[in-house]
Design an enzyme around this catalytic site. Sequence first.
Site, mmCIF file in Angstrom:
data_model
loop_
_atom_site.group_PDB
_atom_site.id
_atom_site.type_symbol
_atom_site.label_atom_id
_atom_site.label_comp_id
_atom_site.label_asym_id
_atom_site.label_seq_id
_atom_site.Cartn_x
_atom_site.Cartn_y
_atom_site.Cartn_z
ATOM 1 N N ASP A 2 0.870 -1.174 0.000
ATOM 2 C CA ASP A 2 0.000 0.000 0.000
ATOM 3 C C ASP A 2 0.910 1.227 0.000
ATOM 4 O O ASP A 2 1.455 1.588 1.040
ATOM 5 C CB ASP A 2 -0.888 -0.042 1.242
ATOM 6 C CG ASP A 2 -1.693 1.216 1.457
ATOM 7 O OD1 ASP A 2 -1.955 1.916 0.470
ATOM 8 O OD2 ASP A 2 -2.030 1.516 2.618
ATOM 9 N N GLU A 43 -0.124 10.529 1.679
ATOM 10 C CA GLU A 43 -1.484 9.988 1.740
ATOM 11 C C GLU A 43 -1.760 9.368 3.105
ATOM 12 O O GLU A 43 -2.868 9.472 3.632
ATOM 13 C CB GLU A 43 -1.679 8.940 0.628
ATOM 14 C CG GLU A 43 -3.122 8.481 0.443
ATOM 15 C CD GLU A 43 -3.506 7.254 1.273
ATOM 16 O OE1 GLU A 43 -4.673 6.844 1.235
ATOM 17 O OE2 GLU A 43 -2.615 6.706 1.971
ATOM 18 N N GLU A 44 -0.744 8.737 3.680
ATOM 19 C CA GLU A 44 -0.932 8.008 4.932
ATOM 20 C C GLU A 44 -1.146 8.909 6.139
ATOM 21 O O GLU A 44 -1.477 8.436 7.216
ATOM 22 C CB GLU A 44 0.264 7.079 5.188
ATOM 23 C CG GLU A 44 0.467 5.992 4.141
ATOM 24 C CD GLU A 44 -0.627 4.940 4.129
ATOM 25 O OE1 GLU A 44 -1.604 5.087 4.899
ATOM 26 O OE2 GLU A 44 -0.513 3.973 3.363
ATOM 27 N N GLU A 101 -5.071 1.890 -5.722
ATOM 28 C CA GLU A 101 -4.720 1.656 -4.325
ATOM 29 C C GLU A 101 -4.428 0.187 -4.031
ATOM 30 O O GLU A 101 -4.670 -0.691 -4.848
ATOM 31 C CB GLU A 101 -5.879 2.108 -3.417
ATOM 32 C CG GLU A 101 -5.724 3.510 -2.860
ATOM 33 C CD GLU A 101 -4.688 3.606 -1.754
ATOM 34 O OE1 GLU A 101 -4.015 2.589 -1.450
ATOM 35 O OE2 GLU A 101 -4.526 4.689 -1.175
ATOM 36 N N HIS A 150 -0.422 -1.979 6.349
ATOM 37 C CA HIS A 150 0.290 -1.128 7.311
ATOM 38 C C HIS A 150 1.107 -1.948 8.299
ATOM 39 O O HIS A 150 1.284 -1.551 9.451
ATOM 40 C CB HIS A 150 -0.685 -0.221 8.071
ATOM 41 C CG HIS A 150 -1.328 0.815 7.219
ATOM 42 N ND1 HIS A 150 -2.068 1.858 7.748
ATOM 43 C CD2 HIS A 150 -1.358 0.998 5.875
ATOM 44 C CE1 HIS A 150 -2.512 2.620 6.765
ATOM 45 N NE2 HIS A 150 -2.093 2.118 5.609
#
Length: 341
Positions: free
Chosen positions: A173, A201-202, A224, A312
């Site tokens: 990701d 983005e995170e 994504e 993540h």
Amino acid sequence: MLNLVKELCALSGVASFEESVRDFIQARVAPYADEMRVDTLGNLIVWKRGRKATGKRFVMCAHMDEVGLMVRHITSEGYLKVTTIGGIDTRVLIGKPVKVGPQEVPGVIGLKAYHLVSDEEEKRVPKLEDLYVDIGAGNQKEAEALVSLGDVVVFDSDCVEFGNGMLKAKALDDRVGCAVMMKLLEEELPMDTTFVFTVQEEVGCRGAFGAAFAIHPEIALALEGTTAADLPGCKGAQKVCMVGKGPVIPFMDMGSVGDRELYRLLRDTAEQNGIPWQTKHYLAGATDASSFQRTREGVRTATLSSPVRYLHAPASVVAIQDLENQLKLASLFLGALAERM
């Protein structure tokens, strides 16, 4: 596609420290780009002329950054205390190897030894402040000679093929989305397209907002990697989506609601070309589509994702066939959209 994903995932690019990823992408796509620039926040914006000039601005985006940690304190004993960059479950951190700072100093994330844990401590999930990064320093002075406050900490995880067509790596990701756009840039495009490799983005889709405002597109597609939970103990909608069952076309998430016509076009294009697809059965999180959708007077948006287990985390998992199908569907969608514009 697979080798490109491996190369991208091997790079370090924690949110706001995406330079190595951007430099790699920029060098690889330069021969195929008609225009290319890096904006103030660090987004890489690439424009390529297609067979058709529609007069409308179409954007594909994918984010370069990954989750990680940042050094906030160095103890007198030489251990590093950290804070998170992006959403990370502390349960996945204990005992994981990491690299710290620009010199990529090796370290490991530690916690109080189990035999010293009280009955009460054993019942709870350790908090981030309970953890530390051990870089092998004997004291604070030795640690400060190797790292500094504000240095980023990135997972040290090999990219490995395993099982029946599976791939394990960090940062899937969203290096999967970056790889799709890079491969599309190598093709002859059916229409003029802007590709935006976004930053941060995170930590709140920050890069995408600035890029969206500057480009002022009318249609945007976010590429994504999304949460899959096809695991023991997860039933029904809790599975979210399933690895190996095809790209994910979500109708909405917590940040945006997909344009209905674009959603149907993605779905119909997949079905007409024999590409397996699925949608998400549990809504959580947001993507860069949210920033594009809400910029200026609004933008029609859609999202196309690869399902990823253990998002993540130091080691995420994706089906290689899903990556290939995400690329195939994105390419076909571009052609189908060009016919309508």
